[in-house]
Design a protein around this motif. Sequence first.
Motif, PDB file in Angstrom:
ATOM      1  N   LEU A 321     -18.672 -16.320  27.112  1.00  0.00           N
ATOM      2  CA  LEU A 321     -18.653 -15.232  26.147  1.00  0.00           C
ATOM      3  C   LEU A 321     -19.925 -15.152  25.288  1.00  0.00           C
ATOM      4  N   PRO A 322     -20.480 -16.271  24.802  1.00  0.00           N
ATOM      5  CA  PRO A 322     -21.725 -16.163  24.024  1.00  0.00           C
ATOM      6  C   PRO A 322     -22.878 -15.546  24.823  1.00  0.00           C
ATOM      7  N   ASP A 323     -22.925 -15.825  26.124  1.00  0.00           N
ATOM      8  CA  ASP A 323     -23.962 -15.221  26.959  1.00  0.00           C
ATOM      9  C   ASP A 323     -23.766 -13.712  27.061  1.00  0.00           C
ATOM     10  N   PHE A 324     -22.524 -13.287  27.210  1.00  0.00           N
ATOM     11  CA  PHE A 324     -22.252 -11.856  27.322  1.00  0.00           C
ATOM     12  C   PHE A 324     -22.505 -11.146  25.988  1.00  0.00           C
ATOM     13  N   GLN A 325     -22.246 -11.839  24.891  1.00  0.00           N
ATOM     14  CA  GLN A 325     -22.593 -11.249  23.600  1.00  0.00           C
ATOM     15  C   GLN A 325     -24.105 -11.080  23.495  1.00  0.00           C
ATOM     16  N   TRP A 326     -24.864 -12.036  23.983  1.00  0.00           N
ATOM     17  CA  TRP A 326     -26.329 -11.948  23.943  1.00  0.00           C
ATOM     18  C   TRP A 326     -26.821 -10.753  24.751  1.00  0.00           C
ATOM     19  N   PHE A 327     -26.294 -10.586  25.968  1.00  0.00           N
ATOM     20  CA  PHE A 327     -26.673  -9.433  26.774  1.00  0.00           C
ATOM     21  C   PHE A 327     -26.312  -8.124  26.060  1.00  0.00           C
ATOM     22  N   THR A 328     -25.142  -8.108  25.422  1.00  0.00           N
ATOM     23  CA  THR A 328     -24.655  -6.891  24.781  1.00  0.00           C
ATOM     24  C   THR A 328     -25.495  -6.538  23.557  1.00  0.00           C
ATOM     25  N   VAL A 329     -25.827  -7.527  22.752  1.00  0.00           N
ATOM     26  CA  VAL A 329     -26.687  -7.281  21.591  1.00  0.00           C
ATOM     27  C   VAL A 329     -28.074  -6.848  22.056  1.00  0.00           C
ATOM     28  N   ASN A 330     -28.592  -7.464  23.116  1.00  0.00           N
ATOM     29  CA  ASN A 330     -29.861  -7.029  23.695  1.00  0.00           C
ATOM     30  C   ASN A 330     -29.827  -5.534  24.008  1.00  0.00           C
ATOM     31  N   ALA A 331     -28.727  -5.101  24.626  1.00  0.00           N
ATOM     32  CA  ALA A 331     -28.611  -3.704  25.023  1.00  0.00           C
ATOM     33  C   ALA A 331     -28.602  -2.790  23.805  1.00  0.00           C
ATOM     34  N   LEU A 332     -27.858  -3.162  22.768  1.00  0.00           N
ATOM     35  CA  LEU A 332     -27.828  -2.313  21.579  1.00  0.00           C
ATOM     36  C   LEU A 332     -29.175  -2.308  20.858  1.00  0.00           C
ATOM     37  N   LYS A 333     -29.858  -3.424  20.843  1.00  0.00           N
ATOM     38  CA  LYS A 333     -31.201  -3.442  20.267  1.00  0.00           C
ATOM     39  C   LYS A 333     -32.118  -2.468  20.991  1.00  0.00           C
ATOM     40  N   SER A 334     -31.838  -2.227  22.265  1.00  0.00           N
ATOM     41  CA  SER A 334     -32.701  -1.419  23.125  1.00  0.00           C
ATOM     42  C   SER A 334     -32.231   0.018  23.267  1.00  0.00           C
ATOM     43  N   ALA A 335     -31.092   0.353  22.672  1.00  0.00           N
ATOM     44  CA  ALA A 335     -30.533   1.693  22.817  1.00  0.00           C
ATOM     45  C   ALA A 335     -31.427   2.723  22.139  1.00  0.00           C
ATOM     46  N   PHE A 336     -31.254   3.983  22.527  1.00  0.00           N
ATOM     47  CA  PHE A 336     -32.101   5.056  22.023  1.00  0.00           C
ATOM     48  C   PHE A 336     -31.514   5.788  20.810  1.00  0.00           C
ATOM     49  N   ILE A 337     -30.404   5.302  20.266  1.00  0.00           N
ATOM     50  CA  ILE A 337     -29.867   5.901  19.041  1.00  0.00           C
ATOM     51  C   ILE A 337     -30.565   5.265  17.842  1.00  0.00           C
ATOM     52  N   PRO A 338     -30.477   5.875  16.648  1.00  0.00           N
ATOM     53  CA  PRO A 338     -31.177   5.346  15.476  1.00  0.00           C
ATOM     54  C   PRO A 338     -30.787   3.909  15.142  1.00  0.00           C
ATOM     55  N   PHE A 339     -31.717   3.217  14.488  1.00  0.00           N
ATOM     56  CA  PHE A 339     -31.556   1.798  14.199  1.00  0.00           C
ATOM     57  C   PHE A 339     -30.286   1.512  13.405  1.00  0.00           C
ATOM     58  N   ASP A 340     -30.002   2.320  12.376  1.00  0.00           N
ATOM     59  CA  ASP A 340     -28.834   2.041  11.557  1.00  0.00           C
ATOM     60  C   ASP A 340     -27.549   2.144  12.358  1.00  0.00           C
ATOM     61  N   GLN A 341     -27.523   3.047  13.328  1.00  0.00           N
ATOM     62  CA  GLN A 341     -26.339   3.200  14.173  1.00  0.00           C
ATOM     63  C   GLN A 341     -26.210   2.024  15.146  1.00  0.00           C
TER      64      GLN A 341
END
Length: 379
Positions: A321-341
């Motif tokens: 699970l910690p690895d999957f959280q890391w991948f998931t946070v990586n993806a949100l850091k890279s998303a194209f929506i505004p930073f606050d969102q």
Amino acid sequence: MRPTDAEILAAPKVLLHDHLDGGLRPATVLELAAEIGHELPAADEPGLRRWFTEAADSGSLERYLTTFEHTVAVMQTRDALVRVAAECAEDLAADGVVYAEVRYAPEQHLSGGLSLDDVVAAVEEGFRLGESRAAAAGRPIRVATLLTAMRHAARSREIAELAVANREAGVVGFDIAGAEAGFPPTRHLDAFEYLRRENAHFTIHAGEAFGLPSIWEALQWCGADRLGHGVRIIDDVAVGADGAVTLGRLAAYVRDKRIPLELCPSSNIQTGAAGSIAEHPIELLARLRFRVTVNTDNRLMSGTSMSREFALLADAFGYDLPDFQWFTVNALKSAFIPFDQRLALINDVVKPGYTALGAQRAFDQVRAAGTERLSPRSA
């Protein structure tokens, strides 16, 4: 420990690389094809599902792309686009995806008389409908869209302008897709220069079937924010006999600049970019702390989902699970929506979701241990 299938399904997931025309339900393809008289290679749902995955398992990107002839054919009316987009949102939400960027090429949906604006409006209507249905079912999801231009065509500037014009309607970025060989991203420089002037986000399919030159052009000539696939960056990573790793200049640049890699493990195997999940470079790239994300690419053609991709990686590399959280946070850091969102989704949805799963696991383990102590068999 290996997460259970139930834990993987419940884990909040973020998806950056998913094609709308690559994720239709086979039953929907059958129904829509019957309405327009389109001939399919199979007449029932199991047979059609099997045909898509087998046709995509060729090891060739070009052959893989021919499977889209049937899905695109049934997506030429407003009603069909609304339905497909709504079902996409519902299916992703049911799989635990909380945020997704789904891409499609508006220029491929015009044969039924729709305009480019009509196509975008229908898809956005479908996603909003799917979001509302998912929320009603207790699985909230946000779906944003990327507009894709086909790299073998000549409409990239037009599609880039369409993406910018629809930024307030749910479109968050731009992409080019299609066969890489013979169609370098620099053919579309005009579109990318326009997007940069408009402060717009874009990703580029690069480093999937073609190697380092495609990645280099996408970054250094075109200015891509992310790499669609990018799996072939591994060609610039050398592992010595003693296990020492040396990064070439391009690989080092990609890692140092935190350029996101939209890796799609199952799809990469189908198109010949990797021999198996166990041989996929995602494990080495993640260990080297590249900005790795996990994606589905085409759920129908690959017979996959985000939960399946996570499960395959758990089995191959022992991810938990910690690895999957890391991948998931990586993806949100890279998303194209505004930073606050992005930050709100990380702090209010993703991290609490994984914390709850960890707490539930600990509780279950304590309860199981207590049951064992009280068992007559253990007395």
